[in-house]
Write a protein that holds these residues in place. Structure first.
Motif, PDB file in Angstrom:
ATOM      1  N   HIS A  83      31.832  40.754  40.144  1.00 14.06           N
ATOM      2  CA  HIS A  83      31.557  40.022  41.383  1.00 14.06           C
ATOM      3  C   HIS A  83      30.290  40.468  42.093  1.00 14.06           C
ATOM      4  CE1 HIS A  83      33.413  43.600  43.133  1.00 14.06           C
ATOM      5  NE2 HIS A  83      34.461  43.385  42.364  1.00 14.06           N
ATOM      6  N   GLY A  84      29.408  41.194  41.409  1.00 11.75           N
ATOM      7  CA  GLY A  84      28.117  41.555  41.994  1.00 11.75           C
ATOM      8  C   GLY A  84      28.097  42.854  42.746  1.00 11.75           C
ATOM      9  N   TRP A  85      29.282  43.361  43.182  1.00  8.64           N
ATOM     10  CA  TRP A  85      29.412  44.684  43.781  1.00  8.64           C
ATOM     11  C   TRP A  85      28.498  44.890  44.998  1.00  8.64           C
ATOM     12  CZ3 TRP A  85      33.525  47.432  42.226  1.00  8.64           C
ATOM     13  CH2 TRP A  85      34.138  47.011  41.029  1.00  8.64           C
ATOM     14  N   GLY A  86      28.242  43.795  45.734  1.00  6.71           N
ATOM     15  CA  GLY A  86      27.480  43.892  46.963  1.00  6.71           C
ATOM     16  C   GLY A  86      25.984  43.974  46.790  1.00  6.71           C
ATOM     17  N   ASN A  87      25.527  44.117  45.542  1.00  3.58           N
ATOM     18  CA  ASN A  87      24.098  44.313  45.287  1.00  3.58           C
ATOM     19  C   ASN A  87      23.527  43.273  44.329  1.00  3.58           C
ATOM     20  OD1 ASN A  87      24.039  46.893  46.751  1.00  3.58           O
ATOM     21  ND2 ASN A  87      25.269  47.634  45.049  1.00  3.58           N
ATOM     22  N   GLN A  88      24.263  42.168  44.124  1.00  4.57           N
ATOM     23  CA  GLN A  88      23.821  41.115  43.203  1.00  4.57           C
ATOM     24  C   GLN A  88      23.660  41.640  41.773  1.00  4.57           C
ATOM     25  OE1 GLN A  88      23.972  38.262  44.907  1.00  4.57           O
ATOM     26  NE2 GLN A  88      24.283  39.547  46.705  1.00  4.57           N
ATOM     27  N   GLU A  89      24.540  42.566  41.401  1.00  7.06           N
ATOM     28  CA  GLU A  89      24.491  43.108  40.042  1.00  7.06           C
ATOM     29  C   GLU A  89      25.055  42.105  39.040  1.00  7.06           C
ATOM     30  OE1 GLU A  89      26.561  46.890  40.374  1.00  7.06           O
ATOM     31  OE2 GLU A  89      25.563  47.200  42.308  1.00  7.06           O
ATOM     32  N   LEU A  90      24.724  42.287  37.771  1.00  3.92           N
ATOM     33  CA  LEU A  90      25.072  41.333  36.739  1.00  3.92           C
ATOM     34  C   LEU A  90      26.248  41.755  35.871  1.00  3.92           C
ATOM     35  CD1 LEU A  90      21.491  40.424  35.428  1.00  3.92           C
ATOM     36  CD2 LEU A  90      22.849  39.237  37.177  1.00  3.92           C
ATOM     37  N   GLN A  91      26.567  43.046  35.828  1.00  2.00           N
ATOM     38  CA  GLN A  91      27.523  43.526  34.844  1.00  2.00           C
ATOM     39  C   GLN A  91      28.963  43.196  35.221  1.00  2.00           C
ATOM     40  OE1 GLN A  91      26.019  45.672  37.062  1.00  2.00           O
ATOM     41  NE2 GLN A  91      27.934  46.072  38.158  1.00  2.00           N
ATOM     42  N   ASN A  92      29.785  43.095  34.186  1.00  4.88           N
ATOM     43  CA  ASN A  92      31.228  43.061  34.326  1.00  4.88           C
ATOM     44  C   ASN A  92      31.744  44.439  33.933  1.00  4.88           C
ATOM     45  OD1 ASN A  92      33.934  42.212  34.536  1.00  4.88           O
ATOM     46  ND2 ASN A  92      33.988  41.611  32.384  1.00  4.88           N
ATOM     47  N   ARG A 129      26.076  47.143  27.960  1.00  5.41           N
ATOM     48  CA  ARG A 129      25.802  46.300  26.795  1.00  5.41           C
ATOM     49  C   ARG A 129      25.487  44.870  27.225  1.00  5.41           C
ATOM     50  NH1 ARG A 129      27.701  48.687  22.140  1.00  5.41           N
ATOM     51  NH2 ARG A 129      29.098  50.498  22.438  1.00  5.41           N
ATOM     52  N   GLN A 130      24.761  44.176  26.364  1.00  6.77           N
ATOM     53  CA  GLN A 130      24.656  42.732  26.494  1.00  6.77           C
ATOM     54  C   GLN A 130      25.518  42.114  25.411  1.00  6.77           C
ATOM     55  OE1 GLN A 130      20.723  40.908  26.323  1.00  6.77           O
ATOM     56  NE2 GLN A 130      21.475  39.177  27.529  1.00  6.77           N
ATOM     57  N   GLU A 131      26.434  41.262  25.814  1.00  7.42           N
ATOM     58  CA  GLU A 131      27.393  40.677  24.889  1.00  7.42           C
ATOM     59  C   GLU A 131      26.828  39.415  24.236  1.00  7.42           C
ATOM     60  OE1 GLU A 131      29.958  42.385  24.178  1.00  7.42           O
ATOM     61  OE2 GLU A 131      29.826  43.837  25.823  1.00  7.42           O
ATOM     62  N   ALA A 132      27.544  38.920  23.263  1.00  3.83           N
ATOM     63  CA  ALA A 132      27.083  37.763  22.492  1.00  3.83           C
ATOM     64  C   ALA A 132      26.876  36.526  23.363  1.00  3.83           C
ATOM     65  CB  ALA A 132      28.087  37.460  21.372  1.00  3.83           C
ATOM     66  N   ASP A 133      27.638  36.435  24.469  1.00  3.19           N
ATOM     67  CA  ASP A 133      27.484  35.276  25.352  1.00  3.19           C
ATOM     68  C   ASP A 133      26.346  35.441  26.346  1.00  3.19           C
ATOM     69  OD1 ASP A 133      28.474  37.158  27.119  1.00  3.19           O
ATOM     70  OD2 ASP A 133      30.288  36.027  27.653  1.00  3.19           O
ATOM     71  N   GLY A 134      25.612  36.561  26.242  1.00  7.44           N
ATOM     72  CA  GLY A 134      24.490  36.805  27.135  1.00  7.44           C
ATOM     73  C   GLY A 134      24.836  37.608  28.370  1.00  7.44           C
ATOM     74  N   GLY A 135      26.136  37.773  28.654  1.00  4.70           N
ATOM     75  CA  GLY A 135      26.547  38.557  29.801  1.00  4.70           C
ATOM     76  C   GLY A 135      26.443  40.054  29.549  1.00  4.70           C
ATOM     77  N   TYR A 136      26.636  40.826  30.596  1.00 13.78           N
ATOM     78  CA  TYR A 136      26.508  42.279  30.507  1.00 13.78           C
ATOM     79  C   TYR A 136      27.843  42.932  30.841  1.00 13.78           C
ATOM     80  CZ  TYR A 136      21.575  41.033  30.818  1.00 13.78           C
ATOM     81  OH  TYR A 136      20.347  40.472  30.590  1.00 13.78           O
ATOM     82  N   GLN A 174      14.332  48.599  31.946  1.00 12.51           N
ATOM     83  CA  GLN A 174      14.246  47.758  33.128  1.00 12.51           C
ATOM     84  C   GLN A 174      15.605  47.152  33.461  1.00 12.51           C
ATOM     85  OE1 GLN A 174      12.090  47.003  35.501  1.00 12.51           O
ATOM     86  NE2 GLN A 174      13.504  45.522  36.389  1.00 12.51           N
ATOM     87  N   GLY A 175      15.984  47.275  34.747  1.00 13.84           N
ATOM     88  CA  GLY A 175      17.222  46.675  35.221  1.00 13.84           C
ATOM     89  C   GLY A 175      18.457  47.520  35.021  1.00 13.84           C
ATOM     90  N   VAL A 176      18.322  48.726  34.466  1.00 15.27           N
ATOM     91  CA  VAL A 176      19.473  49.604  34.234  1.00 15.27           C
ATOM     92  C   VAL A 176      19.537  50.630  35.359  1.00 15.27           C
ATOM     93  CG1 VAL A 176      20.500  51.277  32.642  1.00 15.27           C
ATOM     94  CG2 VAL A 176      19.367  49.221  31.752  1.00 15.27           C
ATOM     95  N   VAL A 204      23.869  47.014  35.892  1.00 14.28           N
ATOM     96  CA  VAL A 204      22.786  46.240  35.279  1.00 14.28           C
ATOM     97  C   VAL A 204      22.320  45.220  36.307  1.00 14.28           C
ATOM     98  CG1 VAL A 204      22.087  44.712  33.399  1.00 14.28           C
ATOM     99  CG2 VAL A 204      23.762  46.539  32.972  1.00 14.28           C
ATOM    100  N   GLY A 205      21.056  45.286  36.661  1.00 16.27           N
ATOM    101  CA  GLY A 205      20.522  44.383  37.668  1.00 16.27           C
ATOM    102  C   GLY A 205      20.849  44.849  39.071  1.00 16.27           C
ATOM    103  N   GLY A 206      20.481  44.025  40.032  1.00 21.39           N
ATOM    104  CA  GLY A 206      20.614  44.382  41.443  1.00 21.39           C
ATOM    105  C   GLY A 206      19.260  44.267  42.112  1.00 21.39           C
ATOM    106  N   GLU A 207      19.304  44.069  43.434  1.00 23.10           N
ATOM    107  CA  GLU A 207      18.064  43.784  44.140  1.00 23.10           C
ATOM    108  C   GLU A 207      17.117  44.977  44.171  1.00 23.10           C
ATOM    109  OE1 GLU A 207      18.923  42.105  47.939  1.00 23.10           O
ATOM    110  OE2 GLU A 207      19.884  40.337  47.085  1.00 23.10           O
TER     111      GLU A 207
END
Length: 294
Positions: free
Chosen positions: A85-94, A115-122, A150-152, A265-268
Motif C-alpha cells: 500500500h505504499g507505506w506512506g512514501n509512495q513505495e512500490l514493493q509488496n 526482487r522484481q517479479e515476472a509481472d513487473g511488480g516488486y 537506483q530506487g533501492v 523499492v521506490g519512494g519519493e
C-alpha cells in the motif's frame, strides 16, 4: 539543498548535518522532497562525540541469525509486516512472508531480498521486533552489508512501542541507518517526532571515509541512546549527536522502541527504479545486538 555544515570525524568520513528529506519508512504521510535547514546546534567539530565500547557494555539481547539455509528468521524475535500500500512514501514493493524475500543463509546471516517479479511488480520483506523485543536506552547495533542500485532503500530503524496506538510521528522514530542506492558512499541517521517529522526530521549524513561505497562490505551501524542524547556511529566512529535542545518539538525518546529491518523499492526520497536498476538486491545482516550501557 538547504544549508549544511561539515565536520571531520575521528578516523572517519565527512559528516553533513542537515534536516533530511526522508519521511522515514514507518511514516503514514507523503513527503515533499524539499531539504530544510538543520534545526539543531551547528557543530563544526565532533571530536567530542563518543560511542560505547561494546566490550565494556552488557549484552542484553542479540540475534546472530544462526540456522539452516532457507530457515525463517526466529519468530520469537521477528514479525513480518506485509502489504503493497505504499507505506506512506509512495513505495512500490509488496512486503511478503516468502522465504524468497527473507531467509537465513546458513552462514550466520539474515538475507532480505528485493526482487522484481515476472509481472513487473516488486517484492521484499519488512521485519519488526514489535511486542517481542522492545528496549529503551543503551547501544543498539547491527552489522549489515547494504544493497545498492537506483530506487533501492534499505534501513535499520526503530519506532516507539506504542505505535500505532500513538500515531506517527508522536510515537517517535529513530533511523539508525538509511541508505539509498543512488548515493553508494553515504548513509543517513535521523530522528522524527512531533514538530520535526518527514522533511523536518533532525539528523546527519555520513560519507564513506575512504571515498568508497558502503554496499561493498559489512559495516556496523549503531546508536548510543541515553535519556539526554542519541549518538550515531558507523564502525565505532561517531558522527552525530542529537539532544532535546536540537529538536523543535517534544523529545519522545524516553520510552521503549522496537526495531525494524527492511528494504524498500521506490519512494519519493530514493526515487524509482530505472534502466540502471539491477534486481534482485540483498541486504545481508550478520547480527543485531542490544547492550545495556548504564
Amino acid at each position: 539543498m538547504g544549508h549544511r555544515s561539515t565536520a571531520t570525524p575521528r578516523s572517519g568520513g565527512t559528516v553533513r548535518r542537515t534536516v533530511t528529506t526522508t519521511v522515514g519508512l514507518g511514516a503514514a504521510f507523503a513527503l515533499t522532497a524539499t531539504a530544510l535547514t538543520w534545526t539543531g546546534s551547528d557543530v563544526t567539530d565532533n571530536s567530542e562525540l563518543t560511542s560505547t565500547d561494546a566490550s565494556q557494555a552488557a549484552l542484553v539481547w542479540s540475534d546472530e541469525f544462526d540456522g539452516a539455509a532457507g530457515d525463517a528468521p526466529d519468530p520469537a524475535n521477528w514479525n513480518h509486516e506485509t502489504g503493497d500500500h505504499g507505506w506512506g512514501n509512495q513505495e512500490l514493493q509488496n512486503y511478503t512472508t516468502s522465504r524468497d524475500n527473507s531467509a537465513l543463509d546458513g552462514e550466520g546471516n539474515l538475507v532480505i531480498t528485493a526482487r522484481q517479479e515476472a509481472d513487473g511488480g516488486y517484492t521484499s520483506a519488512r521485519l519488526t521486533t514489535q511486542n517481542n523485543v522492545e528496549h529503551a536506552y543503551g547501544r543498539i547495533e547491527a552489522r549489515i552489508k547494504v544493497p545498492t542500485s537506483q530506487g533501492v532503500w534499505p534501513a535499520f530503524w526503530m519506532l516507539g512501542s506504542d505505535f500505532p496506538d500513538t500515531p506517527w510521528p508522536d510515537s517517535g522514530e529513530i533511523d539508525i541507518m538509511e541508505h539509498i542506492g543512488s548515493e553508494p558512499g553515504t548513509v543517513h541517521g535521523t530522528v522524527h517526532g512531533p514538530g520535526y517529522s518527514g522533511g523536518g526530521g533532525v539528523g546527519a549524513s555520513y560519507d564513506h571515509p575512504d571515498g568508497g561505497a558502503f554496499p561493498d562490505d559489512f559495516h556496523v551501524y549503531a546508536v548510543d541512546w541515553t535519556p539526554e542524547s542519541i549518538t550515531w556511529s558507523v564502525d565505532d566512529v561517531p558522527f552525530n549527536t542529537v539532544t532535546p535542545a536540537d529538536v523543535s518539538g517534544d523529545w519522545v525518546f524516553d520510552q521503549e522502541f522496537f526495531m525494524i529491518l527492511n528494504v524498500a523499492v521506490g519512494g519519493e526520497w530514493p526515487g524509482y527504479p530505472d534502466e540502471t536498476t539491477q534486481l534482485p538486491q540483498e541486504m545481508v545482516v550478520d547480527y543485531v545486538r542490544v547492550y545495556d550501557t548504564e
